[in-house]
Every structure is written in C-alpha cells, then in structure tokens.
Design a protein around this motif. Structure first.
Motif, PDB file in Angstrom:
ATOM      1  N   GLU A  28       0.832  -1.198   0.000  1.00 52.66           N
ATOM      2  CA  GLU A  28       0.000   0.000   0.000  1.00 52.66           C
ATOM      3  C   GLU A  28       0.872   1.256   0.000  1.00 52.66           C
ATOM      4  O   GLU A  28       0.584   2.231  -0.692  1.00 52.66           O
ATOM      5  N   GLU A  29       1.935   1.233   0.792  1.00 58.77           N
ATOM      6  CA  GLU A  29       2.826   2.395   0.876  1.00 58.77           C
ATOM      7  C   GLU A  29       3.513   2.638  -0.469  1.00 58.77           C
ATOM      8  O   GLU A  29       3.707   3.782  -0.877  1.00 58.77           O
ATOM      9  N   ASN A  30       3.851   1.576  -1.169  1.00 56.44           N
ATOM     10  CA  ASN A  30       4.456   1.715  -2.497  1.00 56.44           C
ATOM     11  C   ASN A  30       3.474   2.342  -3.480  1.00 56.44           C
ATOM     12  O   ASN A  30       3.857   3.167  -4.305  1.00 56.44           O
ATOM     13  N   PHE A  62      -5.323   6.198   0.879  1.00 52.79           N
ATOM     14  CA  PHE A  62      -4.317   5.818   1.870  1.00 52.79           C
ATOM     15  C   PHE A  62      -4.272   6.825   3.018  1.00 52.79           C
ATOM     16  O   PHE A  62      -3.242   7.448   3.280  1.00 52.79           O
ATOM     17  N   PRO A  63      -5.381   7.020   3.722  1.00 52.31           N
ATOM     18  CA  PRO A  63      -5.440   8.075   4.748  1.00 52.31           C
ATOM     19  C   PRO A  63      -4.455   7.881   5.908  1.00 52.31           C
ATOM     20  O   PRO A  63      -4.101   8.849   6.575  1.00 52.31           O
ATOM     21  N   GLN A  64      -3.993   6.663   6.131  1.00 52.90           N
ATOM     22  CA  GLN A  64      -3.057   6.398   7.233  1.00 52.90           C
ATOM     23  C   GLN A  64      -1.595   6.512   6.807  1.00 52.90           C
ATOM     24  O   GLN A  64      -0.696   6.407   7.633  1.00 52.90           O
ATOM     25  N   SER A  65      -1.357   6.717   5.537  1.00 50.17           N
ATOM     26  CA  SER A  65       0.020   6.794   5.040  1.00 50.17           C
ATOM     27  C   SER A  65       0.703   8.054   5.550  1.00 50.17           C
ATOM     28  O   SER A  65       0.110   9.133   5.581  1.00 50.17           O
ATOM     29  N   PRO A  66       1.981   7.939   5.919  1.00 45.64           N
ATOM     30  CA  PRO A  66       2.723   9.140   6.309  1.00 45.64           C
ATOM     31  C   PRO A  66       2.903  10.117   5.136  1.00 45.64           C
ATOM     32  O   PRO A  66       3.206  11.288   5.344  1.00 45.64           O
TER      33      PRO A  66
END
Length: 161
Positions: A28-30, A62-66
C-alpha cells in the motif's frame, strides 16, 4: 504437551498474520509513493488539475500513510495555482499544518502561502480573510511574522491592518 503445541500453533498463526499485514502495508505504501511521484511530475509540468486529482486519490485511498502530510501540502499548492480555488487551498494548507510530522521548510511555505491567499481573497472583497494574516503577526517563525506585516502594509483600510 498439548497446551504447548496449541500455544506454538497460535503463535505461528499470529506471526503469519503479522507478516501478511506488514506485506500489505508495504504494498500500500508503495502505491501511495507512486501516486505522489506521479503528482510531483504533473506539478513540475504545471498540470495543476491532474496533479490535484492524483493527490486527492492518495489522500482518500491511503489516509493512514505518512505521505498524506506531504500530499496535503502539494494538493494545496495545486489548488493555489488554479483560479477560484483559493479558499480550498487555504483549507488544504491548514490541514497540512495540523499534521504531526511536517517538513519545516514546507511548513513555512504553507504559512506564507496562506498569507498570500488570504490577501488575494481580501482584495476580492472577502474582508474576513484578513484575520488569517493578522493572526500570523505572532507566529513563532520570524519569516512568517515579517511577511504578514509586509502584506498588511498593503491594506488600504488601516483600521483592519
């Protein structure tokens, strides 16, 4: 013996689930990083609306992504560059400034941009926006303070400034 084997089995299952979730998180981060990179290229090309759409997708998916913090800043920049979207740009900059981990140089740029946007809206007759500038006269960053004072010097109604 049976109890030990059950504990080991549960621990193994827990470890597998943890590894799976970490893998999903990394994937997801990618995807979030890819969206941010594509948006930055569009910003470089001054494709503001397209970049804004990519950033909005990143923020929504991706609301939780930094990376959301940085995406909010660049979304605000895209909005700022599109005529008639000044108020939305201010809101996006404010959302960026409320985030915990911010890049200090982007933070200063966001504050200065809010001052510029508020001044544009003030000149369009939306007098209430002058308060966003006057509030920054007491900002801990001297650059922001001085820039707010400079912008207020252009206000014709000295009662307001």
């Amino acid at each position: 013996m049976k109890v030990r084997s059950k504990v080991r089995k549960r621990a193994a299952i827990g470890l597998i689930i943890l590894i799976f979730l970490a893998g999903v998180s990394l994937a997801e981060e990618n995807k979030a990083a890819d969206l941010l990179q594509k948006a930055k290229i569009l910003i470089f090309d001054k494709e503001w609306a397209q970049a804004e759409a990519k950033l909005a997708a990143l923020i929504q998916r991706f609301p939780q992504s930094p990376l959301v913090t940085e995406a909010l800043f660049y979304q605000a920049r895209c909005l700022q560059e599109q005529p008639g979207k000044e108020e939305k740009a201010i809101t996006s900059y404010q959302q960026f400034l409320r985030r915990q981990k911010r890049n200090p140089s982007l933070e200063e740029e966001a504050e200065v941009s809010i001052i510029d946007l508020a001044f544009v809206l003030y000149k369009k007759g939306k007098k209430d926006y002058i308060s966003l500038i006057t509030a920054r006269l007491n900002h801990p960053n001297k650059v922001v303070q001085y820039y707010a004072a400079l912008k207020l010097s252009y206000v014709r109604e000295k009662k307001i400034a």
